[in-house]
Design an enzyme around this catalytic site. Structure first.
Site, PDB file in Angstrom:
ATOM      1  CB  SER A 226      -3.029  -2.611  -0.168  1.00 35.49           C
ATOM      2  OG  SER A 226      -1.768  -3.172   0.096  1.00 35.49           O
ATOM      3  CG  HIS A 367       0.767   0.365  -2.413  1.00 35.36           C
ATOM      4  ND1 HIS A 367       0.195  -0.525  -3.277  1.00 35.36           N
ATOM      5  CD2 HIS A 367       0.387  -0.038  -1.161  1.00 35.36           C
ATOM      6  CE1 HIS A 367      -0.483  -1.438  -2.600  1.00 35.36           C
ATOM      7  NE2 HIS A 367      -0.395  -1.154  -1.312  1.00 35.36           N
TER       8      HIS A 367
END
Length: 387
Positions: A226, A367
């Site tokens: 991320s 994610h």
């Protein structure tokens, strides 16, 4: 068609030789990312950088590993700004050990259930903790261990090192003075943002790792997830000592294409997350088409070194197809430099692993970083990171 922008100077000159790339276009891309996105990193290794080996446990993880805790002292003293690097080396490997290094979100002890790993001496700064004295508690131990499969990594013959990004600088607005940016305040439009200082810290970790006799200093890969994937990409772009770079869902302003109208816009990145970037980046909010550089340029700066990009099918904010297209575009640079690049022209179906020098994997799911991601990473590293 593969975009030719990565091999075209801003004045329109085509880049046709490795020398043009290395001496002109590569430098131009670095300067554009500095001035328009991440900010200029104003200094490298401090003259008084110090290392304090606080622990060397030879029988960690049931005898499988040697565990080190190393203070990376940015000001050279234990009272100054610093981070603590947690290092695991496999005891089963006799020769020089290839190693992964990346930052974590909360604290080193959050990545493992080992009860003898002390709580941080300084502070823990998770996502947007916002204060320097955000303290660790025993209840936090191991709650992030599912993203850090240390035993599997060690069993494959790799070392791994991590430090908490919040020990370097808290992840919130107007807290830069707690970290190394105090020595070069970000007052100009191209002043470095938090991603710049976290990337700088990865290079300081590498400074230490290169001194350890059991670590193969030529085979250290930067990785991150991320926002820390953006950090790993920027660290690898600037510091060519990193042998490889692994992007775990780095998304927009990472390896994905900002100009593609999918996923997270610059207006969001420069709003609540604006402290990550140079102030100048806000100019491109709702104005992405005017960006003179993009994620494919960032990916190309890793070439000819190995690059692995991990995406997730449900991670639409990161635009996984844009992550693939970026690597495909950067392949022109790999080819120019005599390397393969990515072995695919079309975005692959979920689960298909492209195990090439510029590799790509699209996992089914959101994610995250999973055991499947690490299994792919280790298979890829066996091909491109080991001797």
């Amino acid at each position: 068609m593969i975009s030719s922008e990565v091999l075209q100077m801003r004045d329109g000159t085509a880049v046709e030789t490795p020398e043009q790339w290395q001496n002109q276009r590569r430098l131009e891309l670095l300067q554009l990312l500095q001035s328009e996105v991440f900010g200029v990193t104003p200094f490298g290794r401090p003259a008084n950088l110090g290392f304090d080996v606080r622990e060397e446990k030879l029988d960690a993880r049931d005898g499988k590993a040697t565990r080190l805790r190393v203070g990376i002292l940015f000001e050279g003293t234990d009272e100054g700004r610093q981070m603590e690097l947690l290092v695991y080396l496999p005891n089963s490997v006799e020769g020089p050990i290839p190693l992964f290094v990346g930052l974590n979100f909360e604290a080193n002890f959050v990545t493992t259930t080992e009860t003898d790993l002390p709580l941080p001496r300084h502070y823990v700064s998770g996502r947007h903790a916002g204060v320097r004295d955000h303290r660790a508690t025993e209840a936090m131990r191991g709650r992030g261990a599912d993203m850090w499969p240390y035993d599997e990594i060690l069993a494959r013959g790799y070392g791994i090192a991590t430090a908490c990004y919040g020990e370097v600088e808290p992840d919130t607005t107007n807290q830069w003075w707690h970290g190394p940016r105090v020595f070069a305040p970000p007052t100009e439009p191209n002043g470095w943002g938090a991603i710049g200082v976290w990337a700088w810290a990865l290079s300081r970790a590498l400074d230490y790792l290169q001194t350890h006799p059991r670590i193969d200093s030529k085979r250290v890969a930067a990785f991150g997830f991320s926002r820390l994937g953006k950090t790993a990409m920027w660290a690898g772009a600037q510091d060519e000592r990193f042998a490889a770079v692994i992007s775990q869902n780095s998304g927009k302003a990472g390896v994905s294409l900002l100009k593609r109208p999918h996923g997270e816009p610059v207006s969001h990145l420069t709003g609540p997350l604006g402290h990550w970037f140079a102030p100048r980046f806000a100019h491109y909010a709702n104005n992405e088409a005017e960006l003179p550089v993009d994620g494919d340029g960032l990916a190309a700066l890793v070439a000819p070194r190995p690059l692995l990009v991990l995406s997730a099918s449900e991670d639409l904010w990161s635009d996984p197809e844009g992550e693939f297209l970026s690597v495909r575009n950067a392949t022109r640079v790999y080819n120019l430099l005599g390397e393969e690049g990515i072995r695919a022209d079309q975005w692959p179906a979920p689960g298909a692993f492209i195990n090439s020098r510029a590799g790509y994997f699209l996992r089914v799911g959101p994610h995250d970083v999973t055991d499947e991601d690490w299994a792919i990473t280790l298979d890829w590293a066996d091909k491109f990171l080991k001797p």
